[in-house]
Structures are given as structure tokens and as C-alpha cells.
Design a protein around this motif. Structure first.
Motif, mmCIF file in Angstrom:
data_model
loop_
_atom_site.group_PDB
_atom_site.id
_atom_site.type_symbol
_atom_site.label_atom_id
_atom_site.label_comp_id
_atom_site.label_asym_id
_atom_site.label_seq_id
_atom_site.Cartn_x
_atom_site.Cartn_y
_atom_site.Cartn_z
ATOM 1 N N LYS A 75 0.838 -1.192 0.000
ATOM 2 C CA LYS A 75 0.000 0.000 0.000
ATOM 3 C C LYS A 75 0.880 1.251 0.000
ATOM 4 O O LYS A 75 1.841 1.360 0.748
ATOM 5 C CB LYS A 75 -0.911 0.001 1.226
ATOM 6 C CG LYS A 75 -1.876 1.163 1.285
ATOM 7 C CD LYS A 75 -2.983 1.049 0.257
ATOM 8 C CE LYS A 75 -3.967 -0.030 0.624
ATOM 9 N NZ LYS A 75 -5.142 -0.050 -0.274
ATOM 10 N N ILE A 116 0.484 5.373 0.397
ATOM 11 C CA ILE A 116 -0.483 6.342 0.916
ATOM 12 C C ILE A 116 0.046 7.759 0.754
ATOM 13 O O ILE A 116 1.139 8.084 1.216
ATOM 14 C CB ILE A 116 -0.806 6.052 2.394
ATOM 15 C CG1 ILE A 116 -1.363 4.637 2.537
ATOM 16 C CG2 ILE A 116 -1.802 7.074 2.931
ATOM 17 C CD1 ILE A 116 -1.595 4.216 3.966
ATOM 18 N N LYS A 125 -5.883 17.178 -0.675
ATOM 19 C CA LYS A 125 -6.594 16.625 -1.817
ATOM 20 C C LYS A 125 -6.209 17.358 -3.101
ATOM 21 O O LYS A 125 -6.091 16.747 -4.170
ATOM 22 C CB LYS A 125 -8.109 16.727 -1.593
ATOM 23 C CG LYS A 125 -8.939 15.996 -2.656
ATOM 24 C CD LYS A 125 -8.656 14.494 -2.650
ATOM 25 C CE LYS A 125 -9.708 13.692 -3.387
ATOM 26 N NZ LYS A 125 -9.822 14.019 -4.822
ATOM 27 N N THR A 171 -3.158 5.708 -2.536
ATOM 28 C CA THR A 171 -4.443 6.005 -1.926
ATOM 29 C C THR A 171 -4.310 7.295 -1.125
ATOM 30 O O THR A 171 -3.284 7.530 -0.488
ATOM 31 C CB THR A 171 -4.881 4.864 -0.992
ATOM 32 O OG1 THR A 171 -4.927 3.641 -1.738
ATOM 33 C CG2 THR A 171 -6.246 5.135 -0.399
ATOM 34 N N TRP A 172 -5.330 8.121 -1.160
ATOM 35 C CA TRP A 172 -5.261 9.405 -0.469
ATOM 36 C C TRP A 172 -5.782 9.306 0.959
ATOM 37 O O TRP A 172 -6.857 8.779 1.212
ATOM 38 C CB TRP A 172 -6.075 10.454 -1.225
ATOM 39 C CG TRP A 172 -6.092 11.793 -0.523
ATOM 40 C CD1 TRP A 172 -5.033 12.608 -0.285
ATOM 41 C CD2 TRP A 172 -7.238 12.451 0.035
ATOM 42 N NE1 TRP A 172 -5.442 13.752 0.383
ATOM 43 C CE2 TRP A 172 -6.801 13.675 0.591
ATOM 44 C CE3 TRP A 172 -8.596 12.133 0.097
ATOM 45 C CZ2 TRP A 172 -7.660 14.576 1.210
ATOM 46 C CZ3 TRP A 172 -9.458 13.023 0.728
ATOM 47 C CH2 TRP A 172 -8.989 14.233 1.268
ATOM 48 N N MET A 192 -7.894 1.700 5.395
ATOM 49 C CA MET A 192 -7.063 1.870 4.207
ATOM 50 C C MET A 192 -6.488 0.548 3.727
ATOM 51 O O MET A 192 -5.737 0.499 2.751
ATOM 52 C CB MET A 192 -5.904 2.831 4.506
ATOM 53 C CG MET A 192 -6.305 4.181 5.082
ATOM 54 S SD MET A 192 -7.285 5.154 3.916
ATOM 55 C CE MET A 192 -6.056 5.441 2.646
#
Length: 272
Positions: free
Chosen positions: A206, A208, A213, A234-235, A261
């Protein structure tokens, strides 16, 4: 728990380093009596405001302020020396250039720290303003611990929490007393991730993105060399791990967020 972390924007999710907020409305302030650092896997990373306050004036204390100079000149903790955002990092060239934003070579780091009065025996406390940021204090603590210093602390909640609790600030400028004989080790790279490492593990762990944003979606307003985000990232904005007074959420809350997450405590993951 082991996290591999990119060298540009550093965030250690289990103890939360980057602390910045834009809140202007009144916030609920955590009482120091309610804080139990033993809940954290690495509680020694923190120093509580009351403990730092008790040490003010001690010759074996070095306080480093990571705020921008205009913020430092208005108010800071008594005895703190301003180091700004990039003081412990390579800033030759600009964002996107090879090596820009990475930790100083050990030799240069040693020279810089000695110019700030740091020794292996003194307690070194780093902080920034949790409301006005951006603060490098968490990154700096991470860098110095990677270099073998075990006497480095992060002020719990930063300057904003310090002020909310009523502790003194000043606008008096402080200059460091230089030191000699500091001993550092080569960086422990087990908690960092190079560009090649990330590229070779895009589909294996993962990744992150903890920026805003807007940055995740492509904005370069914060100085990025290129817009967008790493493929497959991933945000999760860093502020999701903070209470409204800028103190870190509890380990159980952070684990719950990370579980959402798809990250478990035993997993390796990359944060940038």
C-alpha cells in the motif's frame, strides 16, 4: 510495526509527525492529565508540554523551532532557536532535482547540529506551530533518530497546544552556543524508501499519499516539481490522524483508520 517512508514528505503514521491545521474556531483542548503516552508503541518520541516547561533554562536542553522565521519572530518557546523547514535537508537546486529534499549527508548533518549546540548528552526538542505550519519537526526527529540520536523528542501537540495550555511564549531571539564532538551513525535506511524501492513495489504494498486533496489531484502550489500522485497511491490527508487541538489521535483510533485503508499493524507500507 514497520513503515517504509519516502524522503520528500515524511509522515510516521503510528506516532504522527506532521502537525498543521487551518482551524480558526475554538477547539476542544485535551488535558495533559488525560494523556497516556504508554499507549504508543514508541512513547519516548514525545515530550509533554509540562515536562518541557520544567526543563526551560536547563543547560542540557536544546530547543529547535521549525516555524518560518516570520512566525518565530512573533512568538516561540523561550530558549528556542529557529531552524525553519529545510535546515537538515539538501536544498541544492530545486524540487525534482536529484537528491533535493533528502536528508543531509552525515558529515554535513553533524556540522549543522554542532552549530546548533546539539550533543549526544543534551535533550533535543523539536516543535512547530500546529495551526500555522507547515512544520518539519516530525521529519527532523525522524532524520535525527535515523542518524543514531536517541535523545531527540517531539513536542506533543506542538506550539499551538503549548499555548492553549497557557505556557509562556516570547519574541526574544535566541542564538545557539556551538558544540563539538557530536557522534552520529550512518542513516538507518530500514524506515525509508527510495524512488527505486517505491517503483519496484508499486503493486506489492500500500502506498499512501498524505498531502492535501488538491495536491493529490495535481496542484503544484506547494512546490512539487510535478503534479499528480504516485500510480496506485491512496489518499489519506495527514490531518485525519489528529485531534482538533493538533494532538495525535490514540493508537487504537489510528489503527482503525489504517485498517480502513487496508493496512494492518504488521504490514509494510509507504507514506509520502
Amino acid at each position: 510495526m514497520k513503515q517504509r517512508i519516502t524522503m520528500f514528505f515524511i509522515a510516521m503514521l503510528s506516532i504522527l509527525f506532521f502537525m498543521t491545521s487551518c482551524k480558526s474556531e475554538p477547539v476542544s483542548v485535551t488535558s495533559e492529565s488525560e494523556i497516556d503516552l504508554s499507549d504508543f508503541e514508541n512513547p519516548d518520541i514525545f515530550i509533554l508540554p509540562k515536562d518541557l516547561n520544567d526543563m526551560i533554562g536547563n543547560e542540557n536542553l536544546v530547543i529547535l523551532d521549525g516555524n518560518k522565521m516570520n512566525l518565530y519572530s512573533k512568538e516561540h518557546i523561550k530558549g528556542a532557536v529557529n531552524i525553519g523547514f529545510h535546515s537538515l535537508s539538501n536544498t541544492e537546486g530545486g524540487p525534482g532535482d536529484l537528491g533535493w529534499g533528502t536528508s543531509l549527508p552525515i558529515k554535513n548533518l553533524k556540522e549543522k547540529l554542532e552549530s546548533l549546540g546539539v550533543t549526544n548528552d543534551k535533550t533535543v526538542v523539536l516543535y512547530s506551530d500546529v495551526f500555522k505550519g507547515p512544520g518539519p519537526d516530525g521529519r527532523n526527529v525522524w532524520q535525527l533518530q535515523m542518524a543514531g540520536l536517541d535523545n531527540v523528542k517531539l513536542l506533543y501537540g506542538g506550539l499551538g497546544y503549548w499555548k492553549n495550555l497557557g505556557y509562556e511564549v516570547t519574541d526574544e531571539t535566541f542564538e545557539p552556543t556551538k558544540s563539538t564532538g557530536l557522534t552520529l551513525s550512518e542513516y538507518d535506511e530500514s524506515y525509508s524508501a527510495s524512488k527505486d524501492f517505491v517503483y519496484n513495489n508499486l503493486d506489492k504494498m500500500k502506498i499512501i499519499d498524505v498531502r492535501s486533496k488538491k495536491e493529490f489531484d495535481g496542484s503544484t502550489a506547494a512546490g512539487e516539481a510535478r503534479g499528480g500522485h504516485i500510480k496506485g497511491a491512496t489518499w489519506l490527508e495527514w490531518k485525519e490522524l489528529l485531534n482538533e487541538d493538533a494532538t495525535p489521535k490514540s493508537p487504537s483510533e489510528i489503527k482503525e483508520i489504517m485498517a480502513s485503508m487496508g493496512v494492518k499493524p504488521q504490514d509494510d507500507f509507504v507514506v509520502y
